[in-house]
Design a protein around this motif. Structure first.
Motif, PDB file in Angstrom:
ATOM      1  N   PHE A  59       0.835  -1.209   0.000  1.00  0.00           N
ATOM      2  CA  PHE A  59       0.000   0.000   0.000  1.00  0.00           C
ATOM      3  C   PHE A  59       0.868   1.258   0.000  1.00  0.00           C
ATOM      4  N   ARG A  60       1.960   1.208   0.737  1.00  0.00           N
ATOM      5  CA  ARG A  60       2.846   2.374   0.783  1.00  0.00           C
ATOM      6  C   ARG A  60       3.429   2.657  -0.597  1.00  0.00           C
ATOM      7  N   ALA A  61       3.831   1.598  -1.303  1.00  0.00           N
ATOM      8  CA  ALA A  61       4.406   1.774  -2.643  1.00  0.00           C
ATOM      9  C   ALA A  61       3.384   2.350  -3.613  1.00  0.00           C
ATOM     10  N   GLY A  63       1.166   4.489  -2.770  1.00  0.00           N
ATOM     11  CA  GLY A  63       0.807   5.828  -2.322  1.00  0.00           C
ATOM     12  C   GLY A  63      -0.527   5.898  -1.621  1.00  0.00           C
ATOM     13  N   GLU A  64      -1.027   4.792  -1.097  1.00  0.00           N
ATOM     14  CA  GLU A  64      -2.333   4.780  -0.435  1.00  0.00           C
ATOM     15  C   GLU A  64      -2.182   5.015   1.072  1.00  0.00           C
ATOM     16  N   ARG A  65      -3.105   5.809   1.620  1.00  0.00           N
ATOM     17  CA  ARG A  65      -3.129   6.029   3.067  1.00  0.00           C
ATOM     18  C   ARG A  65      -3.875   4.884   3.732  1.00  0.00           C
ATOM     19  N   VAL A  66      -3.328   4.412   4.845  1.00  0.00           N
ATOM     20  CA  VAL A  66      -3.860   3.215   5.487  1.00  0.00           C
ATOM     21  C   VAL A  66      -4.078   3.464   6.977  1.00  0.00           C
ATOM     22  N   LEU A  67      -5.254   3.112   7.451  1.00  0.00           N
ATOM     23  CA  LEU A  67      -5.546   3.080   8.885  1.00  0.00           C
ATOM     24  C   LEU A  67      -5.536   1.617   9.308  1.00  0.00           C
ATOM     25  N   VAL A  68      -4.719   1.284  10.307  1.00  0.00           N
ATOM     26  CA  VAL A  68      -4.650  -0.089  10.810  1.00  0.00           C
ATOM     27  C   VAL A  68      -5.197  -0.102  12.230  1.00  0.00           C
ATOM     28  N   GLY A  69      -6.321  -0.773  12.410  1.00  0.00           N
ATOM     29  CA  GLY A  69      -6.941  -0.860  13.722  1.00  0.00           C
ATOM     30  C   GLY A  69      -6.699  -2.218  14.352  1.00  0.00           C
ATOM     31  N   PHE A  70      -6.266  -2.225  15.613  1.00  0.00           N
ATOM     32  CA  PHE A  70      -5.988  -3.464  16.339  1.00  0.00           C
ATOM     33  C   PHE A  70      -6.936  -3.579  17.530  1.00  0.00           C
ATOM     34  N   LEU A 198       4.868   6.222   9.403  1.00  0.00           N
ATOM     35  CA  LEU A 198       3.878   5.637  10.312  1.00  0.00           C
ATOM     36  C   LEU A 198       3.757   6.478  11.577  1.00  0.00           C
ATOM     37  N   SER A 199       2.526   6.618  12.039  1.00  0.00           N
ATOM     38  CA  SER A 199       2.272   7.282  13.322  1.00  0.00           C
ATOM     39  C   SER A 199       1.303   6.444  14.136  1.00  0.00           C
ATOM     40  N   VAL A 200       1.301   6.686  15.443  1.00  0.00           N
ATOM     41  CA  VAL A 200       0.433   5.938  16.361  1.00  0.00           C
ATOM     42  C   VAL A 200      -0.538   6.918  16.998  1.00  0.00           C
ATOM     43  N   ILE A 210       0.665   5.830   7.034  1.00  0.00           N
ATOM     44  CA  ILE A 210       0.160   4.693   7.804  1.00  0.00           C
ATOM     45  C   ILE A 210      -0.132   5.156   9.224  1.00  0.00           C
ATOM     46  N   VAL A 211      -1.329   4.893   9.698  1.00  0.00           N
ATOM     47  CA  VAL A 211      -1.722   5.284  11.053  1.00  0.00           C
ATOM     48  C   VAL A 211      -2.195   4.037  11.800  1.00  0.00           C
TER      49      VAL A 211
END
Length: 696
Positions: A59-61, A63-70, A198-200, A210-211
């Motif tokens: 996704f990074r390659a 250029g897409e913004r991604v929200l990762v929820g855990f 990436l940020s948290v 990436i968040v």
């Protein structure tokens, strides 16, 4: 705050769960635009972390913004980090756990580590529930055995969620403590791998590509049962991937407008109504049996097949609000109402002079008032009775007058206007709202917006419209014999004509095309390609492998899904048409022959995709024109002939052979001959359908 993709992950603190998907394991799902791909089963933490890294790298390659929820606590109650590492620094605490945790697919040291941590605190605790047969120093087996450790049982975020569990419980029903200890090292490694990308949240500003965010998979407990997955963990990641990817940028930003503390926060905590509203806006899924044709005739008539699609398909795309500058070609999701009347006030249709009509027959003489009314600069006063005023095209008609005489029909001598009548009252003047009135519906939902529509919307004062997100259509060619156009090919190989052709058709119909490449005649490889495709596509067009032979792998795979339908259409060209659902994504299996593939795509895929995109069912009508050909047709099948117009008549391609691909370029449309037997002679009317009419 928009995200292109949302990944939801249900973590686990247990050991490897084996190759067969089971509950209480690690599951993940990818959502986009309110739709979720098939949940991914990840048998252990090592496999899951590798999958996350590969997916985020991809996704990074792009250029897409991604929200990762855990579904994993990112922090402990206040005071824990300060006691353990000397400061309330949650992200530094992650690094501490990464250095201390030992992990493999079959064993880990979470219970022993919890005992070591407890030893650093006064009293007994805070961790509890030793899940091992042997005793562990400082780690009680029961929560009631704890005392005097000095830490809260839950964080503020946990208290805001009904039914949440304490991060101190390491095992047993509802335990999250083991997940946390085994999850924080993975989170720390993700931070180190993706660094500034990436940020948290909420500890860092969520403005990176990436968040990472903590969520809780029981915020919407009553809705999980509606997900079509037997395993609850799979249903949960699917539901939350759909919900959070359906949120508008503003809604997401509002959810993330939380001031960071060392305890963090759960994304969506206390905001379940926002999540429910986002879900309510999503279209319903297609049923798994939507393509199942009623039992009956072996050869299905074209009209019957089309009627079945019309009755069983519905929109599958979410909605978004866009500027009218970006709306042309998109499909309206909501009716458009005029924001003001058009014209908003009476105005002049010509350059001339305005007066109070009517004007009698003969010479009319009226004194002129000083000033004029121009477009954008209206005359502010009232024109006295019996007077006239200079007025320009588009200008508001001033109070006191209602009729305009053309400038060319007048003479002006000093301050006097002269012209010959008669001229009826209201001549050359437009009434307020004669085109559109404020609040009037001017375009209905389901309409594909044209440049003319944009002009009308703009004139009505509307700057934003709610539209359907474009349908994402994957295009996949199948067959070992295929090679890409332009590559070298042996005599036994053929160039892939279907892939580029179908992609061009789908793009022309207004859909977002996702090229899926070429699949070999290998069932496992095709299965993997379809799995990947469903993560990013709303519908898939395949060509080849759509019959019942040994190498017809599309048919074979879909037949195992419980949604398979092999339609033998009474038409020429292109009889076999395979339809089915793969991971809840509809697949249209078109014939491998390019002519048959294009005709089937025009006749069946075009209207079906239009409905799924939110545009409503539309059957192309074409028009009757005299034939410039002769043909004797047998009864039983609807036939489509490649055709074009010459001198007002319809001529057809010299060969009806479906192997003559050049006929697709030669033609500008199709002649449709209905099922009954018929003889066509030059001059007889035939129904001609331009290619462009299929996708409008």
């Amino acid at each position: 705050m928009n995200f292109d993709k949302v990944i939801m992950v249900d973590w686990s603190g247990g050991n490897d769960r084996g190759p067969k998907p089971v509950k209480d394991a690690i599951w993940a799902a990818i959502g986009s635009g309110g739709q979720a791909g098939e949940p991914v089963y990840l048998r252990n933490r090592q496999v899951a972390e590798a999958w996350l890294i590969d997916t985020l790298t991809d996704f990074r390659a792009r250029g897409e913004r991604v929200l990762v929820g855990f579904d994993l606590c990112f922090a402990y109650p206040k005071g824990f980090a300060a006691k353990l590492i000397g400061r309330e620094d949650t992200l530094a605490l992650w690094d501490w756990f990464e250095a201390k945790v030992e992990d493999s697919p079959t064993k880990n040291n979470r219970f022993d580590l919890a005992g070591e941590i407890n030893a650093k605190f006064p009293g007994v605790g805070p961790f509890w529930f030793n899940g091992l047969p042997r005793d562990i120093s400082h780690l009680p087996r029961k929560g009631t055995q704890r005392a005097g450790h000095g830490l809260p049982e839950k964080r503020a975020a946990d208290l805001a969620i009904k039914g949440s569990f304490s991060p101190w419980q390491l095992a047993g029903a509802g335990a999250v403590g083991g997940q946390v200890i085994m999850g924080l090292p993975m989170l720390a490694r993700l931070r180190k791998r993706f660094t500034d990308a990436l940020s948290v949240w909420p500890f860092e500003a969520p403005d990176t590509q990436i968040v990472l965010a903590e969520t809780y998979f029981s915020l919407l407990p009553d809705l999980v049962q509606d997900e079509p997955h037997q395993i609850k963990d799979a249903a949960q990641v699917s539901l939350y991937a759909r919900v959070f990817s359906a949120l508008s940028g503003k809604a997401t930003a509002d959810l993330m407008a939380v001031q960071a503390t060392s305890e963090g926060w759960v994304l969506g905590a206390g905001e379940t109504e926002v999540l429910r509203k986002a879900l309510d806006k999503l279209p319903p899924r297609l049923k798994n049996d939507c393509f199942a044709m009623p039992q009956g005739a072996y050869w299905t008539p074209v009209d019957e097949a089309l009627a079945h699609l019309e009755a069983h398909l519905h929109p599958v795309t979410g909605t978004q609000s866009v500027s009218i500058a970006d709306a042309s070609g998109l499909i309206l999701a909501e009716d458009v109402m005029a924001a003001r009347s058009h014209p908003p006030a009476p105005n002049a249709a010509v350059d001339g002079y305005a007066f109070a009509g009517p004007a009698p027959e003969g010479l009319n003489e009226l004194p002129l008032v000083q000033g004029r009314s121009a477009a954008g600069v209206p005359y502010e006063g009232t024109v006295p009775d019996g007077h006239a005023i200079r007025i320009l095209t588009g200008a508001n008609v001033p109070d006191g007058v209602d009729t305009v005489v053309l400038q060319e029909d007048t003479t002006v001598d000093e301050d006097t206007l002269r012209f010959y009548g008669p001229l009826k009252k209201g001549a050359n003047a437009r009434n307020a709202g004669e085109d559109m009135t404020i609040g009037q519906p001017i375009l209905a939902a389901g309409r594909k917006l044209t440049p003319g529509d944009i002009g009308m919307i703009a004139a009505a004062g509307v700057g934003q419209v709610t539209v359907r997100r474009p349908l994402r259509v994957g295009v996949l060619s199948t067959g070992d014999e295929l090679v890409p156009p332009g590559a070298s090919a042996r005599d036994a190989q053929i160039f892939d004509a279907n892939g580029p052709m179908l992609a061009a058709l789908a793009a022309e119909w207004g859909h977002d095309v996702i090229p899926l490449g070429r699949a070999p005649d290998d069932r496992d490889a095709l299965r993997e390609m379809l799995n990947d495709a469903t993560r990013s596509c709303d519908a898939i067009l395949t060509s080849g492998g759509a019959s019942a032979g040994a190498e017809d792998h599309v048919s074979a795979l879909l037949s195992d899904t419980g949604s398979f339908a092999l339609w033998r259409i009474a038409m020429k060209p292109g009889r076999p048409l395979v339809l089915g659902m793969w991971n809840e994504t509809p697949v249209f299996g078109l014939p491998g022959n390019p002519v048959a593939a294009m005709v089937c795509a025009l006749v069946f895929s075009a209207p079906a995709l239009r409905v799924m995109a939110g545009g409503g069912w539309r059957k192309p009508e074409g028009y009757l024109l005299p034939a410039e050909f002769s043909k004797s047709k047998k009864e039983g099948r609807t036939e489509y002939l490649r055709a074009r117009i010459q001198n007002g008549c319809v001529e057809v391609f010299p060969s009806e052979g479906s192997g003559r691909v050049s006929g697709l370029s030669w033609a500008t449309g199709l002649v449709a001959l209905s099922a009954p037997a018929q003889t066509i002679a030059p001059g007889d009317p035939v129904r001609y359908i331009p290619f462009a009419d299929f996708g409008r």
